[in-house]
Design a protein around this motif. Structure first.
Motif, PDB file in Angstrom:
ATOM      1  N   UNK A  21       3.797   1.482 -13.754  1.00 17.79           N
ATOM      2  CA  UNK A  21       3.616  -0.601 -14.044  1.00 17.79           C
ATOM      3  C   UNK A  21       3.874  -1.317 -12.812  1.00 17.79           C
ATOM      4  N   UNK A  22       3.253  -0.637 -11.382  1.00 20.54           N
ATOM      5  CA  UNK A  22       4.080  -0.643 -10.476  1.00 20.54           C
ATOM      6  C   UNK A  22       4.269  -2.661 -10.324  1.00 20.54           C
ATOM      7  N   UNK A  23       5.599  -2.270  -9.388  1.00 19.94           N
ATOM      8  CA  UNK A  23       5.541  -3.893  -9.361  1.00 19.94           C
ATOM      9  C   UNK A  23       5.041  -4.752  -8.737  1.00 19.94           C
ATOM     10  N   UNK A  24       5.420  -5.816  -8.480  1.00 17.57           N
ATOM     11  CA  UNK A  24       4.536  -6.642  -7.171  1.00 17.57           C
ATOM     12  C   UNK A  24       4.717  -6.596  -5.837  1.00 17.57           C
ATOM     13  N   UNK A  25       5.606  -6.665  -5.590  1.00 20.59           N
ATOM     14  CA  UNK A  25       6.666  -5.635  -4.186  1.00 20.59           C
ATOM     15  C   UNK A  25       5.763  -4.956  -3.430  1.00 20.59           C
ATOM     16  N   UNK A  26       6.300  -3.994  -4.692  1.00 13.84           N
ATOM     17  CA  UNK A  26       5.608  -2.354  -3.941  1.00 13.84           C
ATOM     18  C   UNK A  26       4.020  -2.508  -3.812  1.00 13.84           C
ATOM     19  N   UNK A  27       2.745  -3.201  -4.655  1.00 18.54           N
ATOM     20  CA  UNK A  27       1.381  -3.769  -4.898  1.00 18.54           C
ATOM     21  C   UNK A  27       1.645  -4.207  -3.532  1.00 18.54           C
ATOM     22  N   UNK A  28       2.140  -5.176  -3.267  1.00 19.81           N
ATOM     23  CA  UNK A  28       2.493  -6.300  -1.765  1.00 19.81           C
ATOM     24  C   UNK A  28       2.336  -4.517  -0.899  1.00 19.81           C
ATOM     25  N   UNK A  29       3.415  -4.427  -0.530  1.00 19.04           N
ATOM     26  CA  UNK A  29       3.878  -2.578   0.302  1.00 19.04           C
ATOM     27  C   UNK A  29       2.412  -2.343   0.283  1.00 19.04           C
ATOM     28  N   UNK A  30       1.511  -1.845  -0.789  1.00 15.81           N
ATOM     29  CA  UNK A  30       1.070  -0.184  -0.448  1.00 15.81           C
ATOM     30  C   UNK A  30      -0.444  -1.563   0.744  1.00 15.81           C
ATOM     31  N   UNK A  31      -0.841  -3.256  -0.252  1.00 13.35           N
ATOM     32  CA  UNK A  31      -1.930  -3.473   1.032  1.00 13.35           C
ATOM     33  C   UNK A  31      -2.001  -3.286   2.386  1.00 13.35           C
ATOM     34  N   UNK A  32      -0.024  -3.826   2.289  1.00 12.21           N
ATOM     35  CA  UNK A  32      -0.411  -4.384   3.837  1.00 12.21           C
ATOM     36  C   UNK A  32      -0.296  -2.637   4.063  1.00 12.21           C
ATOM     37  N   UNK A  33       0.714  -1.718   4.043  1.00 15.29           N
ATOM     38  CA  UNK A  33       1.004   0.423   4.534  1.00 15.29           C
ATOM     39  C   UNK A  33       0.197   1.213   3.841  1.00 15.29           C
ATOM     40  N   UNK A  34      -1.459   0.680   3.155  1.00 15.06           N
ATOM     41  CA  UNK A  34      -1.841   2.063   2.899  1.00 15.06           C
ATOM     42  C   UNK A  34      -1.855   2.313   2.755  1.00 15.06           C
ATOM     43  N   UNK A  35      -2.468   3.055   4.557  1.00 24.29           N
ATOM     44  CA  UNK A  35      -2.451   4.622   4.793  1.00 24.29           C
ATOM     45  C   UNK A  35      -0.930   5.102   4.677  1.00 24.29           C
TER      46      UNK A  35
END
Length: 203
Positions: A164-178
């Motif tokens: 259940x990933x938090x929103x902050x991590x999802x934002x980070x993942x989209x910005x720094x996915x690689x």
């Protein structure tokens, strides 16, 4: 009595959702845990039927009755959809917000607010407006509460482990996915550092 019954109805759905959380816990793998999870899957339909029966018991207007029935079904579907999302590494911010609106927003405030309003007014416009306002407030409150708890290491770890990933991590993942993909794939530090020019392996 109708007002008392109306106030209790959303609790049937709340209990069903809490007994069948839309997440998984890798530590709960004993036979007893699996048996409880299996038993709880039968509880949600029962509670859903209690909710639907209650709608008719309090003589809900036909237009609202149909609306509440559809929303209850949508809530059950959204709960299953969220569980599927937990296994999907491509879960994005847009998915998070849609899920939050479909579950916490719909049940936590929209359904509750509309049920409360039916005891004081018959205006479909007022009831619908109360639901939309409640839904928006519930989504905002959930995000604020989640952000406040991210400083607690156990909370953050639990969210990651259960999917259940938090929103902050999802934002980070989209910005720094690689970079995150390489990090969680346990890529050697030397390779990780090359993904971010100017950064050391410790970064």
């Amino acid at each position: 009595m109708d007002q008392v019954q109306t106030a209790c109805l959303p609790e049937f759905l709340a209990l069903g959702m809490s007994m069948n959380p839309a997440s998984f816990d890798p530590s709960q793998t004993t036979p007893g845990d699996l048996a409880q999870q299996k038993a709880r899957t039968y509880l949600f339909p029962y509670l859903m039927n209690r909710y639907l029966a209650g709608l008719r018991l309090i003589n809900t207007p036909a237009a609202l009755l149909s609306e509440f029935e559809v929303d209850a079904g949508d809530l059950a579907i959204a709960q299953l959809q969220r569980l599927q999302y937990n296994y999907n590494v491509h879960f994005k911010v847009a998915n998070y917000l849609a899920d939050l609106k479909a579950r916490t927003g719909l049940h936590g405030a929209s359904l509750t607010a509309r049920h409360a309003m039916t005891s004081v007014t018959k205006s479909a416009e007022v009831i619908g407006l109360a639901g939309r306002i409640g839904q928006s407030l519930a989504v905002a409150a959930h995000i604020i509460d989640e952000c406040d708890q991210l400083t607690t290491p156990t909370y953050f770890t639990e969210r990651i482990v259960t999917g259940t990933y938090p929103l902050a991590l999802l934002f980070t993942r989209e910005r720094e996915a690689t970079w995150l993909d390489q990090f969680f794939a346990l890529t050697p530090p030397a390779q990780r550092s090359r993904l971010r020019p100017g950064r050391s392996a410790n970064d």
